[in-house]
Design a protein around this motif. Structure first.
Motif, PDB file in Angstrom:
ATOM      1  N   VAL A   3      19.811  32.965 -68.162  1.00 39.03           N
ATOM      2  CA  VAL A   3      18.446  33.367 -67.805  1.00 39.03           C
ATOM      3  C   VAL A   3      18.377  34.880 -67.610  1.00 39.03           C
ATOM      4  CG1 VAL A   3      16.615  33.118 -66.092  1.00 39.03           C
ATOM      5  CG2 VAL A   3      17.906  31.114 -66.825  1.00 39.03           C
ATOM      6  N   SER A   7      16.049  37.184 -70.084  1.00 42.13           N
ATOM      7  CA  SER A   7      14.894  37.855 -69.472  1.00 42.13           C
ATOM      8  C   SER A   7      15.075  39.370 -69.400  1.00 42.13           C
ATOM      9  CB  SER A   7      14.645  37.294 -68.072  1.00 42.13           C
ATOM     10  OG  SER A   7      15.730  37.558 -67.207  1.00 42.13           O
ATOM     11  N   LEU A  47       8.069  34.996 -72.806  1.00 44.90           N
ATOM     12  CA  LEU A  47       9.129  34.802 -71.812  1.00 44.90           C
ATOM     13  C   LEU A  47       9.660  33.372 -71.892  1.00 44.90           C
ATOM     14  CD1 LEU A  47      10.835  35.766 -69.424  1.00 44.90           C
ATOM     15  CD2 LEU A  47       8.885  35.240 -67.934  1.00 44.90           C
ATOM     16  N   HIS A  48       8.771  32.410 -71.955  1.00 40.52           N
ATOM     17  CA  HIS A  48       9.158  30.998 -72.090  1.00 40.52           C
ATOM     18  C   HIS A  48      10.031  30.796 -73.328  1.00 40.52           C
ATOM     19  CE1 HIS A  48       8.404  26.927 -73.766  1.00 40.52           C
ATOM     20  NE2 HIS A  48       8.541  26.546 -72.508  1.00 40.52           N
ATOM     21  N   LEU A  51      13.478  32.273 -72.870  1.00 37.82           N
ATOM     22  CA  LEU A  51      14.324  31.491 -71.962  1.00 37.82           C
ATOM     23  C   LEU A  51      14.843  30.212 -72.616  1.00 37.82           C
ATOM     24  CD1 LEU A  51      12.317  31.913 -68.654  1.00 37.82           C
ATOM     25  CD2 LEU A  51      14.497  33.006 -69.260  1.00 37.82           C
ATOM     26  N   ILE A  99       3.686  38.939 -62.404  1.00 41.65           N
ATOM     27  CA  ILE A  99       4.978  38.275 -62.552  1.00 41.65           C
ATOM     28  C   ILE A  99       6.030  39.383 -62.515  1.00 41.65           C
ATOM     29  CG2 ILE A  99       6.428  36.802 -63.986  1.00 41.65           C
ATOM     30  CD1 ILE A  99       3.864  35.389 -63.084  1.00 41.65           C
ATOM     31  N   LYS A 101       9.369  38.646 -60.967  1.00 39.09           N
ATOM     32  CA  LYS A 101      10.710  38.082 -60.811  1.00 39.09           C
ATOM     33  C   LYS A 101      10.701  36.625 -61.229  1.00 39.09           C
ATOM     34  CE  LYS A 101       9.799  37.267 -55.947  1.00 39.09           C
ATOM     35  NZ  LYS A 101      10.160  37.614 -54.582  1.00 39.09           N
ATOM     36  N   LEU A 102      11.869  36.129 -61.540  1.00 37.60           N
ATOM     37  CA  LEU A 102      12.081  34.728 -61.877  1.00 37.60           C
ATOM     38  C   LEU A 102      12.998  34.128 -60.825  1.00 37.60           C
ATOM     39  CD1 LEU A 102      12.926  35.070 -65.688  1.00 37.60           C
ATOM     40  CD2 LEU A 102      10.684  34.710 -64.636  1.00 37.60           C
ATOM     41  N   GLN A 103      12.856  32.848 -60.604  1.00 35.59           N
ATOM     42  CA  GLN A 103      13.787  32.139 -59.742  1.00 35.59           C
ATOM     43  C   GLN A 103      14.429  31.010 -60.535  1.00 35.59           C
ATOM     44  OE1 GLN A 103      11.864  30.821 -56.137  1.00 35.59           O
ATOM     45  NE2 GLN A 103      11.984  32.860 -55.239  1.00 35.59           N
ATOM     46  N   GLU A 119      17.594  34.795 -57.865  1.00 36.58           N
ATOM     47  CA  GLU A 119      16.303  35.452 -58.026  1.00 36.58           C
ATOM     48  C   GLU A 119      16.530  36.664 -58.916  1.00 36.58           C
ATOM     49  OE1 GLU A 119      13.214  35.370 -54.917  1.00 36.58           O
ATOM     50  OE2 GLU A 119      13.614  37.535 -54.844  1.00 36.58           O
ATOM     51  N   LEU A 122      12.371  41.228 -62.857  1.00 41.68           N
ATOM     52  CA  LEU A 122      12.120  41.637 -64.238  1.00 41.68           C
ATOM     53  C   LEU A 122      12.140  43.163 -64.293  1.00 41.68           C
ATOM     54  CD1 LEU A 122       9.282  39.196 -65.338  1.00 41.68           C
ATOM     55  CD2 LEU A 122      11.737  39.025 -65.759  1.00 41.68           C
TER      56      LEU A 122
END
Length: 134
Positions: A3, A7, A47-48, A51, A99, A101-103, A119, A122
């Motif tokens: 991930v 990302s 982004l999807h 990933l 948006i 950050k990603l977790q 966490e 981006l």
């Protein structure tokens, strides 16, 4: 690590949600009312897609359309659900956000416990916390 790597090329981005849409559930008789972004939509799709390439590609559900959304209701009656959508679309609303950050999380279905594993901001460069560097 996957991930983080997938990302890496993404920076924080804004979104704005101004409309609702109806979606038929692929697995049962329910229809869903979704609030969907009109600004930031392409960033979320890209982004999807990033990933779910590489190591996570086998987890991509090609039998379900990916629609970035906030769910606001559902009903077995398509007319009732369309009423929810029309209620939202008759309003002059705007939900704005960023948006940044990603977790990565783990959900234990036996205990119903959700645990944050990582966490990921981006931003570049990002250093992996708690994982050995290679």
């Amino acid at each position: 690590r996957e991930v983080i790597e997938k990302s890496r090329s993404f920076l924080p981005f804004d979104f704005k949600i101004r409309c609702a849409t109806i979606n038929k559930d692929a697995f049962n008789n329910y229809h869903h009312a979704f609030l969907v972004p009109d600004e930031g939509f392409s960033h979320l799709i890209k982004l999807h897609d990033s990933l779910y390439s590489g190591l996570l590609a086998d987890n991509l559900r090609l039998d379900i359309d990916f629609i970035p959304h906030v769910g606001v209701g559902n009903d077995e009656s398509s007319r009732e659900c369309q009423g929810m959508v029309q209620f939202w679309n008759n309003q002059d609303f705007c939900i704005s956000g960023r948006i940044s950050k990603l977790q990565v999380v783990e959900f234990d279905f036996d205990t119903n416990i959700l645990r944050k594993l990582e966490e990921i901001p981006l931003e570049r460069p990002y250093k992996i916390s708690g994982l050995p560097h290679s």
